[in-house]
Write an enzyme that holds these catalytic residues in place. Structure first.
Site, PDB file in Angstrom:
ATOM      1  N   HIS A 280      -0.401   3.621 -10.245  1.00 39.99           N
ATOM      2  CA  HIS A 280      -1.648   2.919 -10.551  1.00 39.99           C
ATOM      3  C   HIS A 280      -2.847   3.591  -9.880  1.00 39.99           C
ATOM      4  CE1 HIS A 280      -2.064   0.936  -6.561  1.00 39.99           C
ATOM      5  NE2 HIS A 280      -0.747   0.834  -6.586  1.00 39.99           N
TER       6      HIS A 280
ATOM      7  N   CYS B 281       4.292   1.214  -4.076  1.00 40.77           N
ATOM      8  CA  CYS B 281       3.899   1.806  -5.353  1.00 40.77           C
ATOM      9  C   CYS B 281       3.186   3.140  -5.116  1.00 40.77           C
ATOM     10  CB  CYS B 281       2.989   0.854  -6.124  1.00 40.77           C
ATOM     11  SG  CYS B 281       3.878  -0.544  -6.858  1.00 40.77           S
TER      12      CYS B 281
END
Length: 526
Positions: free
Chosen positions: A427, A446
């Site tokens: 992301h 992440c």
């Protein structure tokens, strides 16, 4: 007359005896020169003899089922022996086993004292023919296991969840019947990086044999070296960089010149450091890491390469993330199509080593706040401030909390999904300054992408309707928009602290999760 007959008779008798004697002599000579026909060696090696072997040599018991299957396939007869002794293929196997050190492995077969005499004609082999054949067969499976890497159970315990290359003993055992050579000449049995690291291992061992490199000595108050500076340590840096090939010539000068700065920048680039026009203490600290430690790092990463299925790199398009390198690559048609810096998980919230299939890009995403953060941060914040949610751009959502789309959203303006049980994805992020740091382990697990817009453009080349202008509009729309990729893209998140790039340069990276030492220990203790 009688005397004449007697003489004739004696003569005939003498000739007869003489002829018989010559015939017998000739027959004797023929017997001596005749080739003896020896029956073909056929040993019976059935299940009872195999069971008895493992009673005597229990450290090899893990190979028993494979050995049973192999002999059954060969009609319960020997595999490695003929009338002359061990067949050529057996000797090739033994030589490969003795050369395991060249593969960064220890040649520590559990019964070395039994296997060595089979091939060393100066030592008496006291094993029976049946046990000799069985011992070589077990060496065969031992060798295949070693060059295939530690088992999958072990790699999972090391938190390595990428797809493992399967060990196909059937393919290996077929080579026994074909009398093939145990070789990697075609370089198709292993992940290609393995062979590059093996070459690097040989290079660094040669450096070690010559004494390695000396420690570069600088004072505690040392700040930097720049062009024009003069010091004994400058000459030491010059010698150090010459040994590893970063500097093509060592002119022994103690003056820092443009050639040395250029060589230092080359070194920094291949050691996870930001190239600079000055030489800093952290650069010298990196150069002072002993060659023996570099060799251990190479060996650890060769082992990781054994776990990778070579089929992975045959894909036409895939994404690879190397955690210690803090970098993402998009590979298309076997070439690097795109590169981006990334931020990965902190030591306490490590990014998982695994793979998935990217199927969706989400523009202007919501961020669904994890329960742990709700309990630790949000609920206490709400207790102190009734406007806490609004000020943080948060809202309740069916009993949970999510952050609204926008430039301050923790996921930034776009996220890339590849469904997995670890809840890991790629992301964007509003914290752009983190990408300027050399070490980038800051996330909760992440992977934050430094160039998310450019990655979206590359991935959506599959769909011409998604122009860069349309992508920009979707990223800033403030409304979540899910886009399905026309073709799923494999994503591989790996962990390599040594890597030979496509230009042939050996790169070393910081062991951010401290994984190398335990792996090296595992390899050397086996």
């Amino acid at each position: 007359m009688k005397i004449l007959y007697s003489l004739v008779a004696v003569s005939i008798l003498f000739v007869a005896v003489s002829c018989n004697s010559k015939a017998e002599k000739k027959e004797e000579e023929l017997k001596k020169t005749a080739v003896k026909v020896v029956p073909e060696l056929r040993l019976s090696i059935d299940s009872s003899k195999i069971a008895a072997f493992y009673q005597a040599y229990p450290k090899l018991d893990k190979f028993q089922s494979d050995v049973l299957a192999l002999y059954k396939k060969n009609k319960s007869t020997q595999l490695w022996l003929d009338n002359k002794g061990v067949v050529e293929f057996g000797s090739t196997l033994f030589n490969k086993y003795k050369g395991l050190d060249q593969e960064g492995l220890k040649a520590n077969f559990p019964y070395n004292e039994k296997i060595n005499p089979i091939f060393d004609h100066n030592i008496d082999n006291k094993l029976s023919q049946v046990d000799t054949d069985l011992m070589i067969t077990n060496l065969y499976f031992y060798y295949v296991q070693k060059v295939s890497g530690v088992d999958e159970k072990t790699t999972k315990s090391l938190e390595w969840l990428l797809p493992r290359k399967k060990v196909n003993y059937q393919v290996f055992s077929d080579s026994i019947y074909k009398k093939a050579t145990i070789s990697d000449d075609k370089k198709s049995k292993m992940f290609s990086q393995y062979y590059k690291l093996r070459d690097a291992l040989h290079q660094y061992r040669e450096i070690e044999k010559k004494g390695g490199w000396k420690n570069i000595e600088v004072g505690e108050d040392f700040k930097s070296f720049k062009k024009g500076d003069s010091a004994v340590a400058v000459g030491q840096i010059r010698e150090r960089l010459y040994i590893t090939g970063d500097l093509k010539e060592d002119n022994k000068s103690n003056v820092c010149d443009s050639l040395l700065i250029s060589a230092a920048k080359n070194y920094e680039e291949h050691h996870g450091l930001t190239p600079k026009n000055i030489i800093l203490p952290q650069h010298i600290a990196e150069m002072n890491i002993p060659v023996s430690d570099r060799i251990k790092t190479i060996i650890a990463n060769m082992e990781r390469c054994r776990w990778i299925d070579p089929a992975l790199e045959k894909g036409t398009e895939y994404i690879e993330v190397n955690i210690p390198e803090f970098r993402l690559y998009l590979i298309r048609d076997h070439q690097i199509a795109f590169v981006s810096p990334v931020v990965v998980g902190k030591a306490m919230t490590k990014t998982v080593i695994f793979s998935g299939m990217m199927n969706n890009i989400v523009f202007s995403p919501y961020w669904n706040v994890p329960t742990s953060i709700i309990n630790k941060e949000i609920k206490p914040g709400m207790a102190k401030n009734k406007n806490y949610l609004a000020q943080k751009n948060l809202e309740w959502n069916n009993g949970a909390v999510r952050q609204l789309p926008g430039k301050n959203n923790s996921l930034g303006l776009v996220k890339f999904l590849f469904p997995n049980s670890n809840n890991i994805y790629l992301h964007d992020t509003p914290a752009k300054s983190l990408f300027e740091r050399e070490s980038r382990a800051f996330s909760h697990g992440c992977v934050r992408v430094g160039k998310p817009r450019e990655l979206a453009i590359e991935l959506l080349k599959q769909d011409p309707s998604w122009t860069p202008a349309r992508i920009d509009k979707a990223m800033h729309a403030g409304k979540e928009n899910w886009v399905s990729l026309k073709k799923k893209v494999p994503v591989y998140i790996g962990y390599f602290t040594a890597w030979v790039d496509r230009k042939g340069n050996l790169n070393f990276y910081k062991d951010v999760y401290q994984r190398d030492e335990s792996l090296v220990k595992l390899l050397t203790e086996e």
